[in-house]
Design a protein around this motif. Structure first.
Motif, short mmCIF file in Angstrom:
data_model
loop_
_atom_site.label_atom_id
_atom_site.label_comp_id
_atom_site.label_asym_id
_atom_site.label_seq_id
_atom_site.Cartn_x
_atom_site.Cartn_y
_atom_site.Cartn_z
N MET A 94 53.16 -1.63 -6.95
CA MET A 94 54.14 -2.57 -8.13
C MET A 94 53.98 -3.78 -8.13
SD MET A 94 57.17 -0.28 -5.34
CE MET A 94 57.64 -1.98 -4.25
N GLY A 95 53.10 -4.06 -7.69
CA GLY A 95 53.08 -5.67 -8.88
C GLY A 95 52.59 -6.76 -7.25
N GLY A 96 52.34 -6.64 -5.85
CA GLY A 96 52.44 -7.53 -4.56
C GLY A 96 50.90 -7.54 -5.14
N ARG A 97 50.82 -8.33 -3.70
CA ARG A 97 49.19 -9.21 -4.06
C ARG A 97 48.92 -9.04 -2.00
NH1 ARG A 97 48.21 -14.36 -3.90
NH2 ARG A 97 50.41 -15.52 -4.70
N LYS A 98 47.61 -8.57 -2.04
CA LYS A 98 47.49 -8.79 -0.26
C LYS A 98 47.53 -10.21 -0.14
CE LYS A 98 44.68 -4.74 -0.37
NZ LYS A 98 43.89 -4.55 0.37
N LEU A 99 47.94 -11.38 0.56
CA LEU A 99 47.58 -12.33 1.23
C LEU A 99 46.68 -12.17 2.27
CD1 LEU A 99 51.49 -13.81 1.55
CD2 LEU A 99 49.13 -14.62 -0.59
N ASP A 100 47.18 -11.11 3.70
CA ASP A 100 46.60 -11.25 4.81
C ASP A 100 46.60 -10.21 5.12
OD1 ASP A 100 45.33 -12.10 7.17
OD2 ASP A 100 46.55 -13.70 8.25
N THR A 101 45.61 -8.91 4.84
CA THR A 101 45.52 -7.36 5.55
C THR A 101 44.77 -7.24 6.29
OG1 THR A 101 44.73 -6.82 3.06
CG2 THR A 101 47.31 -7.11 3.60
N ASP A 102 43.59 -7.95 7.31
CA ASP A 102 42.68 -7.86 7.49
C ASP A 102 42.52 -6.77 8.73
OD1 ASP A 102 39.97 -7.12 8.21
OD2 ASP A 102 40.06 -9.12 9.48
N ASP A 103 42.19 -5.75 9.24
CA ASP A 103 42.86 -5.23 10.41
C ASP A 103 41.61 -3.52 10.46
OD1 ASP A 103 44.97 -3.93 12.37
OD2 ASP A 103 45.38 -2.15 10.80
N ALA A 104 40.48 -4.18 10.23
CA ALA A 104 39.25 -3.62 10.77
C ALA A 104 39.12 -2.62 11.84
CB ALA A 104 38.34 -4.86 11.41
N ASP A 105 40.36 -3.06 13.29
CA ASP A 105 40.44 -2.39 14.01
C ASP A 105 41.62 -1.26 14.26
OD1 ASP A 105 42.56 -3.91 15.27
OD2 ASP A 105 41.77 -4.37 17.01
N GLY A 106 42.82 -1.21 12.56
CA GLY A 106 43.85 -0.80 12.89
C GLY A 106 45.14 -0.80 14.33
N LYS A 107 44.71 -1.78 14.81
CA LYS A 107 45.55 -2.28 15.61
C LYS A 107 47.01 -3.50 15.31
CE LYS A 107 42.65 -0.35 19.35
NZ LYS A 107 42.09 -0.91 20.56
N ARG A 108 46.74 -4.37 14.68
CA ARG A 108 47.00 -5.11 13.98
C ARG A 108 49.27 -4.39 13.61
NH1 ARG A 108 45.75 -9.28 9.15
NH2 ARG A 108 47.95 -10.62 9.40
N PRO A 109 49.61 -5.34 14.42
CA PRO A 109 51.26 -4.78 14.31
C PRO A 109 52.05 -5.51 12.95
CG PRO A 109 51.18 -7.26 15.41
CD PRO A 109 49.68 -6.35 14.87
N SER A 110 50.97 -5.98 11.77
CA SER A 110 51.38 -5.91 10.42
C SER A 110 51.04 -7.06 9.79
CB SER A 110 52.93 -7.41 10.33
OG SER A 110 52.24 -8.56 11.00
N ARG A 111 50.48 -6.54 8.43
CA ARG A 111 50.05 -7.43 7.55
C ARG A 111 50.92 -7.96 5.88
NH1 ARG A 111 46.98 -1.55 5.44
NH2 ARG A 111 46.20 -1.22 8.21
N VAL A 112 50.10 -9.23 6.24
CA VAL A 112 51.04 -9.92 4.70
C VAL A 112 50.38 -9.52 3.55
CG1 VAL A 112 51.91 -12.31 3.97
CG2 VAL A 112 51.19 -11.20 6.69
N TYR A 113 51.90 -9.83 2.54
CA TYR A 113 51.56 -9.47 0.87
C TYR A 113 52.58 -10.25 0.36
CZ TYR A 113 49.87 -5.14 3.11
OH TYR A 113 49.55 -4.33 3.72
N ALA A 114 52.57 -10.66 -1.20
CA ALA A 114 52.87 -11.15 -1.53
C ALA A 114 54.10 -9.92 -2.69
CB ALA A 114 52.46 -12.43 -2.29
N ASP A 115 54.70 -11.02 -3.08
CA ASP A 115 55.81 -9.96 -3.47
C ASP A 115 55.37 -10.46 -5.59
OD1 ASP A 115 57.46 -11.69 -4.79
OD2 ASP A 115 59.50 -11.75 -3.14
N PRO A 116 55.64 -10.03 -6.69
CA PRO A 116 55.74 -10.96 -7.75
C PRO A 116 55.86 -12.40 -7.34
CG PRO A 116 56.77 -8.09 -8.01
CD PRO A 116 56.50 -8.51 -6.45
N ALA A 117 56.62 -13.08 -6.81
CA ALA A 117 57.12 -14.11 -7.68
C ALA A 117 56.04 -15.02 -6.33
CB ALA A 117 58.04 -13.92 -6.90
N GLY A 118 55.87 -14.68 -5.08
CA GLY A 118 54.90 -15.27 -4.50
C GLY A 118 55.02 -15.37 -2.47
N HIS A 119 56.67 -14.50 -2.65
CA HIS A 119 57.08 -14.78 -1.46
C HIS A 119 56.20 -14.15 -0.76
CE1 HIS A 119 60.60 -15.28 -4.35
NE2 HIS A 119 61.42 -16.53 -3.70
N PRO A 120 55.94 -14.18 0.66
CA PRO A 120 55.72 -13.69 1.09
C PRO A 120 56.31 -12.74 2.26
CG PRO A 120 55.20 -15.98 2.44
CD PRO A 120 56.70 -16.16 1.51
#
Length: 126
Positions: A94-120
């Protein structure tokens, strides 16, 4: 006794309608476009507003204290209703982008993206 009730959260953007459409698809809401002010009304009555700010500068990531960046301004924590990997792919499609999505062990409670305007936005396992 409360003085007020929460009515709407408003995001600045250079493209109110485009950003409203992103959030309407992401959250399942309907876009109400009255011109310069655009609103998404969500299924349970929550509202997101989008206002035109021609000089809008998206926040920089990371925003941690001591980081040499501008402040994050605000962010949304969104509870994922299905598999996180599927939610991530939809956000990216939909046009979002990854900011902080490292989840190598699959246990992280959240991942951070930016919407198309850059809001986290955080996709959260709750």
């Amino acid at each position: 006794m409360a003085v007020a009730e929460m009515y709407s959260t408003v995001l600045d953007t250079t493209d109110p309608k485009g950003l409203a459409e992103f959030y309407a698809e992401l959250l399942g809401g309907k876009v109400d476009d009255s011109g310069e002010w655009v609103t998404v009304v969500l299924p349970h009555g929550q509202r997101l507003g989008f206002q035109l700010v021609a000089e809008h500068e998206p926040p920089q990531w990371p925003h941690w204290p001591g980081a040499d960046t501008s402040p994050q301004q605000m962010h949304l924590d969104l509870k994922v209703t299905g598999p996180l990997e599927e939610a991530e792919q939809r956000v990216l499609d939909m046009g979002g982008r990854k900011l902080d999505t490292d989840d190598a062990d699959g246990k992280r409670p959240s991942r951070v993206y930016a919407d198309p305007a850059g809001h986290p936005i955080c996709l959260c396992r709750v």
